[in-house]
Design an enzyme around this catalytic site. Structure first.
Site, mmCIF file in Angstrom:
data_model
loop_
_atom_site.group_PDB
_atom_site.id
_atom_site.type_symbol
_atom_site.label_atom_id
_atom_site.label_comp_id
_atom_site.label_asym_id
_atom_site.label_seq_id
_atom_site.Cartn_x
_atom_site.Cartn_y
_atom_site.Cartn_z
ATOM 1 N N GLY A 1 26.845 -5.137 15.712
ATOM 2 C CA GLY A 1 25.408 -5.337 15.525
ATOM 3 C C GLY A 1 25.007 -6.744 15.148
ATOM 4 O O GLY A 1 23.842 -7.112 15.280
ATOM 5 N N ASP B 1 34.758 2.400 10.862
ATOM 6 C CA ASP B 1 34.416 1.269 11.729
ATOM 7 C C ASP B 1 34.861 -0.060 11.130
ATOM 8 O O ASP B 1 34.727 -1.105 11.775
ATOM 9 C CB ASP B 1 32.907 1.238 12.009
ATOM 10 C CG ASP B 1 32.079 1.163 10.738
ATOM 11 O OD1 ASP B 1 32.222 2.064 9.891
ATOM 12 O OD2 ASP B 1 31.294 0.209 10.580
ATOM 13 N N ASN B 2 35.399 -0.034 9.896
ATOM 14 C CA ASN B 2 35.872 -1.262 9.256
ATOM 15 C C ASN B 2 37.399 -1.321 9.165
ATOM 16 O O ASN B 2 37.935 -2.151 8.433
ATOM 17 C CB ASN B 2 35.292 -1.378 7.843
ATOM 18 C CG ASN B 2 33.818 -1.728 7.853
ATOM 19 O OD1 ASN B 2 33.319 -2.273 8.824
ATOM 20 N ND2 ASN B 2 33.116 -1.390 6.799
#
Length: 467
Positions: free
Chosen positions: A100, A262-263
């Protein structure tokens, strides 16, 4: 693609572009363009890792052109790609995320012939920005430099902060005094593929892409496919890497703060540093994120967090393989973590790591002693790593009796010759130090405290590796 040498004076002969991400097809990411910035002031260049990927010959102008304006590197991605993924964020599934405020800028080979990714943070909006501006605060970039440099020195697998360029905008944030200065950052890592990448593909029931991604990861990150069940093979390797990563967190006293799926990347390299902190004492409940009200990702629960995340990856891989072998691998995680923790604990103490059974009593005794909080984590490893503990009152209590008995018979592996060990105090990374470094930059544009800290961290890293 195969790399064809170009007559480009800006790169060295060791620069080898190798764009492989596009072999996964258009569904892996979206072409994007970097934002245009009003200014480009180079604030940090990683002069340790630039040569590893053949970019040490870039002069300041060319460096800023590539890592401030994001002109493509020779034979590399053009345009860059904002990768697609999903993720569990504080254990709530979010199907509306992806890159993003960054993108995959380039792929290239390093000095060990590993495929490496150069990815960005703060390069503007993408299709996955939602309501964000896609920008990065300068303070966020400075904090990421400090986190990656410290973890690398402490022997933890981490992305490398490759470049930080100040961009001349005023940003408004709820968690920083605003307006605040802006920057764009580039990180170097072995992979930009996250657990959440697999989760998205599973969510979309795309079996063909899942199979391609599994083979891609085995081929480029784990030495190639060796079995007739690649998904199981990949999961076994990823599980071992995750155990190694979180063991490094724990022995370093590090709290990532946002261990969402997602990390976490597929190669087990720590990255994406937001509200990180180092806990001064062995305090299991210590949290890094002010918004982690339940302590989900507190210091002592990080192994559990990685184990839970692996379970989500296993669930995604069920799209193309049976459950039972995945469960069997998951059940190995506690043992793998224990072995990695004991090994890294011994390494930081400068001791030989023998077998898990032999090292385990030492580690248990050390944790018990540290839990009394009579001495900080950094001080403990500094004193016992140098072998100079005589007359130190911190170790005279009953809580250290068992540890001292065990360590006295443990063989050493480190040569204690560096000046670091004769100093009066260990190199640390307390939140007060981070804030003081930023205060000098914010108030007086004084970058010397940051530069001195980086030098001190790297000196510590050399001392820890001497042996």
């Amino acid at each position: 693609m195969s790399y064809k040498p170009q007559a480009d004076p800006a790169t060295s002969s060791s620069y080898r572009a190798d764009v492989q991400i596009t072999t996964l097809g258009a569904e892996i990411g979206d072409p994007v363009k970097a934002a245009e910035f009003p200014a480009h002031k180079l604030r940090f260049r990683n002069d340790v890792w630039d040569a590893s990927v053949g970019l040490e010959k870039l002069d300041k102008k060319n460096w800023v052109d590539h890592f401030g304006r994001f002109d493509p590197l020779p034979d590399n991605l053009d345009p860059p790609l904002a990768l697609r993924y999903h993720g569990h964020q504080f254990r709530n599934y979010n199907p509306e995320i992806g890159d993003g405020r960054g993108f995959l800028f380039a792929q290239l080979r390093d000095h060990e012939n590993r495929l490496m990714d150069l990815a960005t943070k703060g390069t503007g909006t993408t299709p996955w920005s939602r309501s964000g501006d896609g920008k990065l605060t300068l303070k966020g970039g400075v904090r990421e430099i400090l986190a990656t440099e410290m973890l690398e020195a402490l022997g933890v697998d981490t992305s490398k902060t490759f470049s930080l360029v100040e961009t001349g905008e005023e940003l408004f944030r709820s968690d920083e005094p605003s307006p605040t200065r802006s920057a764009v950052m580039t990180r170097l890592s072995h992979s930009h593929i996250r657990y959440g990448t697999f989760q998205r593909i599973a969510f979309e029931r795309n079996e063909d892409l899942m199979k391609k991604l599994v083979v891609y990861c085995l081929t480029h990150y784990f030495g190639g496919q060796q079995s007739d069940n690649p998904a199981i093979e990949l999961f076994e390797k990823v599980t071992a890497q995750a155990a190694r990563l979180v063991a490094g967190y724990m022995t370093s006293g590090f709290v990532h703060g946002v261990l969402n799926t997602d990390n976490i990347n597929i190669t087990g390299e720590s990255f994406d540093y937001g509200p990180w902190r180092f806990t001064p004492y062995w305090e299991p409940g210590f949290t890094a994120a002010y918004f982690d009200h339940e302590g989900l990702y507190c210091f002592g629960r990080q192994p559990e967090a990685l184990h839970w995340n692996l379970a989500q990856l296993a669930s995604a891989l069920r799209l193309i393989c049976e459950s039972d072998p995945l469960v069997a691998i998951l059940e190995k995680f506690p043992r793998l973590y224990g072995e990695a923790f004991a090994s890294h604990f011994c390494w930081r103490l400068g001791l030989e790591s023998r077998s898990f059974e032999q090292d385990k009593p030492l580690v248990i005794a050390a944790e018990k002693a540290l839990s009394a909080k009579t001495v900080s984590i950094d001080r403990f490893f500094f004193d016992w790593g140098s072998g100079v503990t005589e007359g130190n009152d911190a170790y005279q209590g009953d809580e250290f009796t068992e540890f001292k008995d065990i360590i006295s018979g443990h063989p050493r592996s480190r040569v204690v010759s560096s000046d670091y060990w004769t100093g009066s105090s260990p190199c640390s990374m307390r939140i007060e130090e981070v804030e003081a470094i930023w205060s000098a930059i914010a108030g007086d544009d004084d970058w010397e405290p940051l530069n001195r800290k980086i030098a001190a961290i790297r000196d510590m890293g050399k001392a820890l590796r001497s042996g």
